[in-house]
Scaffold this motif. Sequence first.
Motif, PDB file in Angstrom:
ATOM      1  N   UNK A  97      50.646 -54.157 -52.115  1.00 50.97           N
ATOM      2  CA  UNK A  97      51.094 -52.929 -52.777  1.00 50.97           C
ATOM      3  C   UNK A  97      50.021 -52.389 -53.721  1.00 50.97           C
ATOM      4  N   UNK A  98      49.903 -51.071 -53.776  1.00 54.23           N
ATOM      5  CA  UNK A  98      48.949 -50.428 -54.681  1.00 54.23           C
ATOM      6  C   UNK A  98      49.459 -50.438 -56.118  1.00 54.23           C
ATOM      7  N   UNK A  99      48.527 -50.522 -57.047  1.00 57.74           N
ATOM      8  CA  UNK A  99      48.815 -50.331 -58.462  1.00 57.74           C
ATOM      9  C   UNK A  99      47.722 -49.443 -59.035  1.00 57.74           C
ATOM     10  N   UNK A 100      48.059 -48.704 -60.053  1.00 55.82           N
ATOM     11  CA  UNK A 100      47.102 -47.834 -60.720  1.00 55.82           C
ATOM     12  C   UNK A 100      47.808 -47.082 -61.827  1.00 55.82           C
ATOM     13  N   UNK A 101      47.451 -47.342 -63.053  1.00 56.36           N
ATOM     14  CA  UNK A 101      48.132 -46.726 -64.184  1.00 56.36           C
ATOM     15  C   UNK A 101      47.491 -45.401 -64.577  1.00 56.36           C
ATOM     16  N   UNK A 102      46.182 -45.380 -64.689  1.00 59.13           N
ATOM     17  CA  UNK A 102      45.484 -44.173 -65.108  1.00 59.13           C
ATOM     18  C   UNK A 102      45.669 -43.050 -64.091  1.00 59.13           C
ATOM     19  N   UNK A 103      45.642 -43.420 -62.800  1.00 58.50           N
ATOM     20  CA  UNK A 103      45.747 -42.414 -61.744  1.00 58.50           C
ATOM     21  C   UNK A 103      47.055 -42.516 -60.951  1.00 58.50           C
ATOM     22  N   UNK A 104      47.973 -43.356 -61.376  1.00 57.74           N
ATOM     23  CA  UNK A 104      49.304 -43.391 -60.786  1.00 57.74           C
ATOM     24  C   UNK A 104      49.338 -43.598 -59.292  1.00 57.74           C
ATOM     25  N   UNK A 105      48.594 -44.572 -58.787  1.00 58.76           N
ATOM     26  CA  UNK A 105      48.539 -44.844 -57.347  1.00 58.76           C
ATOM     27  C   UNK A 105      49.657 -45.794 -56.934  1.00 58.76           C
ATOM     28  N   UNK A 106      50.327 -45.474 -55.819  1.00 59.19           N
ATOM     29  CA  UNK A 106      51.428 -46.313 -55.336  1.00 59.19           C
ATOM     30  C   UNK A 106      51.468 -46.296 -53.811  1.00 59.19           C
ATOM     31  N   UNK A 107      52.282 -47.201 -53.240  1.00 60.17           N
ATOM     32  CA  UNK A 107      52.398 -47.307 -51.793  1.00 60.17           C
ATOM     33  C   UNK A 107      51.971 -48.678 -51.309  1.00 60.17           C
ATOM     34  N   UNK A 108      51.799 -48.815 -50.007  1.00 59.31           N
ATOM     35  CA  UNK A 108      51.448 -50.106 -49.416  1.00 59.31           C
ATOM     36  C   UNK A 108      50.264 -49.962 -48.477  1.00 59.31           C
ATOM     37  N   UNK A 109      49.397 -50.977 -48.487  1.00 62.93           N
ATOM     38  CA  UNK A 109      48.269 -51.060 -47.559  1.00 62.93           C
ATOM     39  C   UNK A 109      48.496 -52.245 -46.631  1.00 62.93           C
ATOM     40  N   UNK A 110      48.364 -52.025 -45.339  1.00 64.02           N
ATOM     41  CA  UNK A 110      48.575 -53.092 -44.355  1.00 64.02           C
ATOM     42  C   UNK A 110      47.479 -53.034 -43.310  1.00 64.02           C
TER      43      UNK A 110
END
Length: 205
Positions: A97-110
Motif C-alpha cells: 500500500x502507498x503512503x505519503x503525508x506531504x503529497x497525500x498518496x494512496x492506493x495499492x501497488x502490485x
Amino acid sequence: MKTLEGKVAVITGGSSGIGLATAKLFQEVGARVAISGRNQKALDAHRELNTKGEIIMVCNIKTLLALVALAFTFGALAYAQDNMKHEGKAKTLETGSFHGKVHGTSGRATIYQEADGKLVLRLTNFKTSNGPDVHVILIAAKDADDNANFLKSSTERVELGSLKGNEGDQNYEVPRDTDLSKFQTVSIYCERFDANFGAAPLEKF
C-alpha cells in the motif's frame, strides 16, 4: 481510511491472481466482498479472509447474477469485475500500500508475472498530487519517507516510465531482469523537484 465502507464488491475469478488481490484490497478499504471461482479448493484456501471482513465465496460462476442481486440487498454496489479471462494467466508476486503525508498518496501497488514471463506493475485505487515530470520507479530500499531525495544519494533505482495520471488504475512494464528481492519499494518520484510524492513498500504475496 475505509473509503468503501457500506459498499459491496462482486468479483468473479477471485480465487487467485488479480481477482484475489482485488478482493483483499477492497476488504482493506471497508467493502463487503463476494467472490466466485472455478475451483472450490482454491476458494476454501482463502477462508481466513473472513477474519478480516465480510466475504462470500461461491464456486459456480453462474451464480454471478445472484451475487449482484445480493450486493444490492447489502447496499450500493461498489464494483463488479470479471477476471475469469485472467485466472491462471497472471501470478501475483508482490504487493503493498502507498503512503505519503506531504503529497497525500494512496492506493495499492502490485507486481504480476504473466504467462510469458512479463512483469507488470499495476497501481489500483491510486491517487497522488499533480506535479511536473513525475515518474514511477522501483528503488533498492525497504521503504521511503516523504520528500526522500534519490538523485542526491546512492540509492539504485529502476525507471518504469512517466506517471500516466495522478488518479486511477494504471499499468507499467517492469524489466524482466529486475531483481525484486533488491528493488523492494515503488516510488512516485518528481524529477524536477527531486522529491518522493509517495512510496509503497512491497511484500511477497
